[in-house]
Enzyme design. Structure first.
Site, PDB file in Angstrom:
ATOM      1  N   HIS A 195       0.837  -1.303   0.089  1.00 21.31           N
ATOM      2  CA  HIS A 195      -0.022  -0.135   0.111  1.00 21.31           C
ATOM      3  C   HIS A 195       0.921   1.357   0.049  1.00 21.31           C
ATOM      4  CE1 HIS A 195      -3.634   2.117   1.314  1.00 21.31           C
ATOM      5  NE2 HIS A 195      -2.898   3.063   1.772  1.00 21.31           N
ATOM      6  N   GLU A 196       1.895   1.282   0.860  1.00 20.41           N
ATOM      7  CA  GLU A 196       2.754   2.303   1.139  1.00 20.41           C
ATOM      8  C   GLU A 196       3.573   2.732  -0.158  1.00 20.41           C
ATOM      9  OE1 GLU A 196       1.824   4.718   2.991  1.00 20.41           O
ATOM     10  OE2 GLU A 196       0.564   3.213   4.319  1.00 20.41           O
ATOM     11  N   HIS A 199       1.408   4.285  -2.917  1.00 25.28           N
ATOM     12  CA  HIS A 199       1.570   5.804  -2.916  1.00 25.28           C
ATOM     13  C   HIS A 199       2.593   6.522  -3.407  1.00 25.28           C
ATOM     14  CE1 HIS A 199      -1.839   6.318  -0.490  1.00 25.28           C
ATOM     15  NE2 HIS A 199      -1.547   5.550   0.530  1.00 25.28           N
ATOM     16  N   ASP A 272      -7.766   7.644   2.892  1.00 27.22           N
ATOM     17  CA  ASP A 272      -7.189   8.154   1.579  1.00 27.22           C
ATOM     18  C   ASP A 272      -8.164   8.321   0.566  1.00 27.22           C
ATOM     19  OD1 ASP A 272      -4.320   7.514   2.367  1.00 27.22           O
ATOM     20  OD2 ASP A 272      -4.694   5.644   1.329  1.00 27.22           O
TER      21      ASP A 272
HETATM   22 ZN    ZN Z   1      -2.798   5.157   2.207  1.00 26.92          ZN
END
Ligand code: ZN
Length: 397
Positions: A195-196, A199, A272
């Site tokens: 996930h990170e 981003h 988010d």
């Molecule tokens: Zn996030």
């Protein structure tokens, strides 16, 4: 705080009197939230006069410092900065905030070294290996771990602490922490890592989403499991449409990575999505960036002074038709950005895997190392490669 109203505040007065006599000195208040809780939130139990008076006295004392008292430094600690009364954080009071995060891998090793000084370690003990196995542990947990290991060694009638004692101690301490849900299991850790990196990969390409400075999967409190930090390279007061769209795509990068890699979506992206939707809504209703709806303000009243600050205001009175058109436009903006994020991540799938694997190992990647990894990201055709800065100081989580 005391049973009788007024005693707490007189203690605060005494404290500061003493401090001024002792100057230079440091006044340290632990668990500041006990008296510093927001005054408006106290109303639930019909208010608390004693606490309020104590807090007011503290505020008054902090205002009362003159230049010659500048040698008294007031420090306070809290685990709940969000409940503090805003008045405490104004300039001249607690105006500087230092976030003390949970330690990363190398931090944990350093902390273990300090606590291990107090015990006799066996030849086979590798503190680095112990640090690897204790993600999410705070300093106090690590101290507790060393203690447990020493107890186990003593129970087994050994005079030095062996690696196996640590292994068993970790299990005991983790069991305790899991109850407080502070330790991620391996699956969760993996999801957070992808996930990170999602981003970061999308953010490194998008106009207006700032230079990616750090990605971390060290949990911070209950809310954020990991975070990606982006910093602007200069102050910005205006952003254009492409930059806003880039920011939305960056916000959706985390969820998109989860979709691609795990083919499923977790609850971790809620914040988010909230921020992406707010931004898109503001583009349409406040900044007049929709061709269909034109340069009209569809929101009421004052806008916040800074971009990206606060929530959208309520909409003006409008026809059902207009409201639907706004919803369609907002959806279109978010979905386009989502597709951009997906395309970018699919194109850079190998890099996504490589960085995520590395992040799982080291828990934090930052600085030059991160920049050189992210410089390999390839842009999908119609995207502009840019490191244009933005106002997004808080980063995405
Ligand atoms: Zn996030």
């Amino acid at each position: 705080m005391e049973l009788f109203v007024g005693v707490g505040s007189s203690r605060v007065r005494d404290l500061f009197e003493q401090a001024k006599k002792q100057a230079p000195c440091i006044v340290f208040i632990d668990e500041l939230d006990a008296i510093g809780k927001s005054r408006s939130s106290g109303g639930f139990y019909g208010g608390n006069d004693e606490r309020e008076q104590t807090l007011n006295q503290l505020l008054a004392e902090m205002d009362g410092f003159s230049a010659e008292d500048a040698t008294v430094i007031v420090l306070a600690a809290t685990n709940r900065p969000e409940v503090l009364d805003p008045a405490l954080l104004r300039p001249g009071r607690f105006d500087r905030q230092v976030l003390v995060d949970r330690p990363d891998l190398s931090g944990r090793e350093a902390i273990l070294k300090i606590h291990a000084r107090k015990v006799k370690l066996g030849e086979d003990v590798k503190l680095a290996a112990i640090a690897t196995r204790t993600p999410g542990f705070a300093g106090a947990d690590l101290a507790n771990l060393v203690n447990e290991a020493a107890l186990l060694a003593a129970r087994n009638q050994r005079s030095d602490v062996a690696q196996e004692d640590f292994a068993e101690a970790i299990e005991r301490v983790v069991a305790g922490l899991e109850k407080k849900s502070r330790v991620l299991n391996d699956k969760e850790k993996k999801i957070v890592a992808y996930h990170e990196v999602g981003h970061a990969l999308v953010g490194s390409l998008m106009t207006g989403s700032g230079r990616v400075e750090k990605i971390s999967i060290v949990p911070r409190g209950m809310a954020a499991l990991g975070y990606t930090l982006q910093l602007p390279t200069e102050d910005r007061f205006l952003m254009d449409e492409a930059e806003l769209r880039g920011q939305i795509a960056t916000l959706l990068g985390g969820r998109s990575a989860e979709e691609i890699v795990f083919n499923s979506i977790t609850t971790g992206a809620a914040n988010d999505l909230q921020r992406a939707t707010d931004l898109a809504e503001r583009m349409v209703t406040t900044y007049g960036m929709s061709k269909i709806l034109g340069p009209l303000a569809y929101q009421q009243g004052q806008q916040p002074m800074f971009l990206g600050d606060g929530m959208p205001n309520p909409r003006r009175m409008m026809s059902e038709e207009t409201a639907q058109a706004i919803d369609r436009e907002v959806k279109e903006i978010v979905e386009t950005a989502h597709q951009q994020a997906l395309d970018t991540l699919k194109l850079n799938r190998d890099l996504l895997e490589a960085i995520a694997t590395q992040l799982l190992e080291t828990e934090v990647i930052e600085g030059e190392k991160l920049h050189s990894l992210l410089s390999q990201v390839q842009a999908v055709n119609n995207l502009t490669v840019s490191n244009r800065p933005n106002l997004n100081l808080s980063g995405v989580s």
